[in-house]
Design a protein around this motif. Sequence first.
Motif, PDB file in Angstrom:
ATOM      1  N   LEU A  21     112.678  -0.796 -43.648  1.00 39.97           N
ATOM      2  CA  LEU A  21     113.252  -1.941 -43.396  1.00 39.97           C
ATOM      3  C   LEU A  21     113.735  -2.210 -44.751  1.00 39.97           C
ATOM      4  O   LEU A  21     115.139  -3.025 -45.146  1.00 39.97           O
ATOM      5  CB  LEU A  21     112.464  -3.179 -42.979  1.00 39.97           C
ATOM      6  N   LEU A  22     112.905  -2.346 -45.861  1.00 39.46           N
ATOM      7  CA  LEU A  22     113.173  -2.460 -47.383  1.00 39.46           C
ATOM      8  C   LEU A  22     114.226  -1.604 -47.805  1.00 39.46           C
ATOM      9  O   LEU A  22     115.229  -2.117 -48.565  1.00 39.46           O
ATOM     10  CB  LEU A  22     111.919  -2.435 -48.054  1.00 39.46           C
ATOM     11  N   VAL A  23     114.226  -0.332 -47.345  1.00 39.39           N
ATOM     12  CA  VAL A  23     115.117   0.664 -47.999  1.00 39.39           C
ATOM     13  C   VAL A  23     116.544   0.349 -47.329  1.00 39.39           C
ATOM     14  O   VAL A  23     117.666   0.449 -48.218  1.00 39.39           O
ATOM     15  CB  VAL A  23     114.877   1.871 -47.814  1.00 39.39           C
ATOM     16  N   ALA A  24     116.637  -0.063 -46.197  1.00 38.68           N
ATOM     17  CA  ALA A  24     117.848  -0.528 -45.419  1.00 38.68           C
ATOM     18  C   ALA A  24     118.595  -1.666 -46.135  1.00 38.68           C
ATOM     19  O   ALA A  24     119.759  -1.737 -46.255  1.00 38.68           O
ATOM     20  CB  ALA A  24     117.783  -0.692 -44.079  1.00 38.68           C
ATOM     21  N   VAL A  54     118.377  -0.224 -35.755  1.00 41.81           N
ATOM     22  CA  VAL A  54     117.786   0.136 -34.298  1.00 41.81           C
ATOM     23  C   VAL A  54     119.088  -0.249 -33.351  1.00 41.81           C
ATOM     24  O   VAL A  54     119.180   0.344 -32.263  1.00 41.81           O
ATOM     25  CB  VAL A  54     116.791  -0.852 -34.127  1.00 41.81           C
ATOM     26  N   ALA A  55     119.825  -1.138 -33.660  1.00 41.53           N
ATOM     27  CA  ALA A  55     121.070  -1.404 -32.954  1.00 41.53           C
ATOM     28  C   ALA A  55     121.891  -0.144 -32.457  1.00 41.53           C
ATOM     29  O   ALA A  55     122.413   0.085 -31.447  1.00 41.53           O
ATOM     30  CB  ALA A  55     121.967  -2.423 -33.617  1.00 41.53           C
ATOM     31  N   THR A 185     123.512   6.022 -45.502  1.00 46.88           N
ATOM     32  CA  THR A 185     122.525   5.334 -44.499  1.00 46.88           C
ATOM     33  C   THR A 185     121.332   5.813 -43.830  1.00 46.88           C
ATOM     34  O   THR A 185     121.178   7.184 -43.966  1.00 46.88           O
ATOM     35  CB  THR A 185     123.738   4.855 -43.332  1.00 46.88           C
ATOM     36  N   ILE A 186     120.620   5.038 -43.162  1.00 47.03           N
ATOM     37  CA  ILE A 186     119.414   5.416 -42.571  1.00 47.03           C
ATOM     38  C   ILE A 186     119.445   4.856 -41.272  1.00 47.03           C
ATOM     39  O   ILE A 186     120.058   3.851 -41.016  1.00 47.03           O
ATOM     40  CB  ILE A 186     118.244   5.304 -43.126  1.00 47.03           C
ATOM     41  N   TRP A 187     118.807   5.539 -40.194  1.00 45.63           N
ATOM     42  CA  TRP A 187     118.499   4.958 -39.002  1.00 45.63           C
ATOM     43  C   TRP A 187     116.970   5.193 -38.416  1.00 45.63           C
ATOM     44  O   TRP A 187     116.598   6.090 -39.220  1.00 45.63           O
ATOM     45  CB  TRP A 187     119.445   5.723 -37.748  1.00 45.63           C
ATOM     46  N   MET A 188     116.794   4.218 -37.636  1.00 42.78           N
ATOM     47  CA  MET A 188     115.295   4.422 -37.219  1.00 42.78           C
ATOM     48  C   MET A 188     115.248   4.559 -35.640  1.00 42.78           C
ATOM     49  O   MET A 188     115.808   3.570 -35.081  1.00 42.78           O
ATOM     50  CB  MET A 188     114.397   3.188 -37.736  1.00 42.78           C
ATOM     51  N   LEU A 189     114.416   5.662 -35.080  1.00 42.25           N
ATOM     52  CA  LEU A 189     114.359   5.590 -33.694  1.00 42.25           C
ATOM     53  C   LEU A 189     112.818   5.476 -33.436  1.00 42.25           C
ATOM     54  O   LEU A 189     112.041   6.183 -33.899  1.00 42.25           O
ATOM     55  CB  LEU A 189     114.958   7.092 -33.262  1.00 42.25           C
ATOM     56  N   PRO A 190     112.548   4.414 -32.795  1.00 47.04           N
ATOM     57  CA  PRO A 190     111.268   4.162 -32.275  1.00 47.04           C
ATOM     58  C   PRO A 190     110.765   4.903 -31.222  1.00 47.04           C
ATOM     59  O   PRO A 190     111.138   4.481 -30.062  1.00 47.04           O
ATOM     60  CB  PRO A 190     111.309   2.437 -32.090  1.00 47.04           C
TER      61      PRO A 190
END
Length: 384
Positions: A21-24, A54-55, A185-190
């Motif tokens: 979150l902070l890096v984003a 996450v969107a 950019t970065i993405w996160m997959l939970p």
Amino acid sequence: MFDVLQAVAVFFLNPLFLLILLVAVALGYRRVKRERKDFNIRKLPGLTELRRLVADTWLHALILSVLLSGIGFVTDAGWIVLFSIVMLIVLVSFYYQWGSPIYATTLAFFGLVAWQQSGRTFSYRGWSLQDVDLLGQLAITIPVIAGLLLIAEGSLIRKSTVKYASPHLEKTSRGLRAAVFKVKTIWMLPIVLLVPGDMISAYVPYWPQFKLGAESFSFVPVPVLIGFSQIARKRFPDEVFPKLGKSVIWTGIAVTALGLGALYEPLIGWGALVIGVILRTVLTIIVAVQERSGGYAASPSAKGVVIAGVLPGSPAEKLGLKPGEVIRAVNGMHVANDKELYDAIQVNAAHCRLQVADRNGEVRLMQQVLYRHDHYQLGLLLVR
């Protein structure tokens, strides 16, 4: 209720999740700073990267979680820890050229191999290094996970990078300033993974768990990081990134297929990881080399003003203008720079009539109704 909240906190208080979150936010701040330096305005809000975390990925994460957990692909707690450590290192390094999940999955797997081959013993809360069967279930599961994550990465590159490519100005060999298009950019997959043992339930009694025979299994949510960094210089983003995304998808399909081949020979799964790393690296290098050779796709033109970017929701977007197109005339007046362009807009306070040459040099005429607040907010980022 407290135990349920404690279980949820295991994911949301995960240091990797919080750092992502902070890096984003930091990535968005750096992008806005660079855009304002070059164009005196930012293309997208600074929190865009955070909102897209996450969107853009929730559907991929849901499908992968259902596939992996539903079919019964079992991972290992030790591998998840090493996997998270590698992702953490990539995250703080900001070298997202190597942010593909194929690298983290492979390094974590062969890290376990090297650790086990070293002859050392280690155990913690029921997990034992010696009990990890790297020629068994993991030889199938890890390559399949790597392949599916590559497919997800390729899909994200293909669909979610063109719109968010950030233009900035770069000096050419002739001392002029041309536009290049950068995506960092970065993405996160939970993703929910299935882990054997009761290591987690020892801390959180009500963590989702089930038994199959005498063995217990837990559902573990893992914030999977996907980093991407690439520059389009010789071509435009819509010409580079969709093709790259498609190639990454096919790489993921190949890795997944080879991973399933480990059902017959475990070493095929090991080879699938190595092949995936090699192919993904080759794709990164090929695009980088291609974009560094030759000229610039969006460089200054004597025929008019070259568009470097278009602000979302702006009059320029309604006009259908695209990066790389050249505005030759405004309201009947030839324009050669941004000052002349905005001076020409003031000639007619009601309509803005443009003569525009597309990337192929074909000229078209268009017009757009402008309002008072639009006069100096046409929504164009220009090469100057």
